[in-house]
Design a protein around this motif. Structure first.
Motif, PDB file in Angstrom:
ATOM      1  N   ARG A  18       0.838  -1.209   0.000  1.00  0.00           N
ATOM      2  CA  ARG A  18       0.000   0.000   0.000  1.00  0.00           C
ATOM      3  C   ARG A  18       0.871   1.257   0.000  1.00  0.00           C
ATOM      4  O   ARG A  18       0.635   2.199  -0.761  1.00  0.00           O
ATOM      5  N   ASP A  19       1.906   1.263   0.843  1.00  0.00           N
ATOM      6  CA  ASP A  19       2.783   2.432   0.927  1.00  0.00           C
ATOM      7  C   ASP A  19       3.608   2.618  -0.342  1.00  0.00           C
ATOM      8  O   ASP A  19       3.800   3.741  -0.800  1.00  0.00           O
ATOM      9  N   GLN A  20       4.097   1.517  -0.915  1.00  0.00           N
ATOM     10  CA  GLN A  20       4.826   1.613  -2.181  1.00  0.00           C
ATOM     11  C   GLN A  20       3.922   2.168  -3.277  1.00  0.00           C
ATOM     12  O   GLN A  20       4.338   3.024  -4.054  1.00  0.00           O
ATOM     13  N   TYR A  21       2.697   1.678  -3.341  1.00  0.00           N
ATOM     14  CA  TYR A  21       1.758   2.148  -4.358  1.00  0.00           C
ATOM     15  C   TYR A  21       1.519   3.656  -4.217  1.00  0.00           C
ATOM     16  O   TYR A  21       1.503   4.389  -5.212  1.00  0.00           O
ATOM     17  N   LEU A  22       1.361   4.108  -3.000  1.00  0.00           N
ATOM     18  CA  LEU A  22       1.132   5.532  -2.736  1.00  0.00           C
ATOM     19  C   LEU A  22       2.259   6.403  -3.291  1.00  0.00           C
ATOM     20  O   LEU A  22       2.006   7.448  -3.885  1.00  0.00           O
ATOM     21  N   THR A  29       5.172  11.027  -1.077  1.00  0.00           N
ATOM     22  CA  THR A  29       6.514  11.194  -0.535  1.00  0.00           C
ATOM     23  C   THR A  29       6.550  10.608   0.863  1.00  0.00           C
ATOM     24  O   THR A  29       5.665  10.879   1.668  1.00  0.00           O
ATOM     25  N   GLU A  30       7.572   9.815   1.143  1.00  0.00           N
ATOM     26  CA  GLU A  30       7.721   9.290   2.489  1.00  0.00           C
ATOM     27  C   GLU A  30       8.278  10.391   3.390  1.00  0.00           C
ATOM     28  O   GLU A  30       8.975  11.288   2.906  1.00  0.00           O
ATOM     29  N   PRO A  31       7.979  10.349   4.687  1.00  0.00           N
ATOM     30  CA  PRO A  31       8.521  11.368   5.593  1.00  0.00           C
ATOM     31  C   PRO A  31      10.052  11.313   5.648  1.00  0.00           C
ATOM     32  O   PRO A  31      10.654  10.243   5.560  1.00  0.00           O
ATOM     33  N   GLY A  44      26.720  -1.011  -3.492  1.00  0.00           N
ATOM     34  CA  GLY A  44      25.864  -1.781  -4.375  1.00  0.00           C
ATOM     35  C   GLY A  44      25.082  -0.902  -5.327  1.00  0.00           C
ATOM     36  O   GLY A  44      25.443   0.247  -5.582  1.00  0.00           O
ATOM     37  N   ILE A  45      23.981  -1.458  -5.818  1.00  0.00           N
ATOM     38  CA  ILE A  45      23.156  -0.792  -6.824  1.00  0.00           C
ATOM     39  C   ILE A  45      21.733  -0.636  -6.288  1.00  0.00           C
ATOM     40  O   ILE A  45      21.151  -1.574  -5.733  1.00  0.00           O
ATOM     41  N   TYR A  46      21.165   0.543  -6.502  1.00  0.00           N
ATOM     42  CA  TYR A  46      19.777   0.826  -6.125  1.00  0.00           C
ATOM     43  C   TYR A  46      18.893   0.602  -7.348  1.00  0.00           C
ATOM     44  O   TYR A  46      19.188   1.091  -8.431  1.00  0.00           O
ATOM     45  N   LEU A  47      17.826  -0.156  -7.149  1.00  0.00           N
ATOM     46  CA  LEU A  47      16.917  -0.547  -8.219  1.00  0.00           C
ATOM     47  C   LEU A  47      15.547   0.087  -8.012  1.00  0.00           C
ATOM     48  O   LEU A  47      15.167   0.409  -6.881  1.00  0.00           O
ATOM     49  N   CYS A  48      14.770   0.185  -9.074  1.00  0.00           N
ATOM     50  CA  CYS A  48      13.373   0.586  -8.964  1.00  0.00           C
ATOM     51  C   CYS A  48      12.634  -0.516  -8.204  1.00  0.00           C
ATOM     52  O   CYS A  48      12.715  -1.689  -8.567  1.00  0.00           O
ATOM     53  N   ALA A  49      11.916  -0.168  -7.155  1.00  0.00           N
ATOM     54  CA  ALA A  49      11.190  -1.155  -6.354  1.00  0.00           C
ATOM     55  C   ALA A  49      10.044  -1.788  -7.136  1.00  0.00           C
ATOM     56  O   ALA A  49       9.624  -2.896  -6.827  1.00  0.00           O
ATOM     57  N   ALA A  50       9.567  -1.120  -8.169  1.00  0.00           N
ATOM     58  CA  ALA A  50       8.436  -1.642  -8.938  1.00  0.00           C
ATOM     59  C   ALA A  50       8.874  -2.621 -10.029  1.00  0.00           C
ATOM     60  O   ALA A  50       8.256  -3.663 -10.200  1.00  0.00           O
TER      61      ALA A  50
END
Length: 132
Positions: A18-22, A29-31, A44-50
Motif C-alpha cells: 500500500r505504501d509503495q503504491y502511494l 513522498t515518504e517522511p 551496491g546498486i539501487y533498483l526501482c522497487a516496482a
C-alpha cells in the motif's frame, strides 16, 4: 532505451505494498529520515522497487542532510525520465523510472560536484542489490 513495462493500476496494486503504491504510482513522498536507505553506506546498486531496473550506484550516493537517499547522478540518463512538476506551489523536476514510469523522487540543482545535481529519492521507491 530500456524495455518498457506497462501494467494496469489494478496489477500494480497487487504487486506493490500500500505504501509503495502511494509513492510509486500516486506520486506520494515518504517522511524525511524514515526510509531504510537514507543513511545506508553499503556498496551496491539501487533498483526501482516496482520493476527492478538498476537506477543508481552507491558510488554516487552522498549524505545531503535532507533525510532522503541522495545521489549525484543515475547509472545512465536512459534509466530515468525528468518531468516538470508544479504541484504544491513549487517548480521542481520529478524523476520517474524510464522502464515502468514509477515516481522515484525529484532532482534539484543544489548538489555537489561534479554534476551539481541532487537526486532526492524515496527509499520506498528503491530496492538494493548489495555488491559482492
Amino acid at each position: 532505451m530500456p524495455e518498457t513495462i506497462k501494467r494496469s493500476e489494478e496489477d500494480w496494486k497487487k504487486i506493490l505494498s500500500r505504501d509503495q503504491y502511494l509513492v510509486l504510482r500516486q506520486k506520494g513522498t515518504e517522511p524525511a529520515f524514515t526510509g531504510k536507505y537514507y543513511n545506508s553506506k553499503e556498496k551496491g546498486i539501487y533498483l526501482c522497487a516496482a520493476c527492478k531496473q538498476e537506477l543508481f550506484s552507491s558510488e554516487s550516493k552522498y549524505d545531503s542532510g535532507t533525510g532522503w537517499p541522495s545521489f549525484t547522478k543515475p547509472i545512465s540518463e536512459d534509466r530515468i525520465v525528468r518531468r516538470e512538476d508544479n504541484s504544491h506551489f513549487m517548480k521542481r523536476t520529478e524523476i520517474l523510472c524510464s522502464r515502468c514510469g514509477s515516481h522515484l523522487g525529484h532532482v534539484f540543482d543544489d548538489g555537489p560536484a561534479p554534476t551539481g545535481e541532487r537526486f532526492c529519492m524515496n527509499s520506498i521507491s528503491l530496492d538494493f542489490k548489495k555488491e559482492e
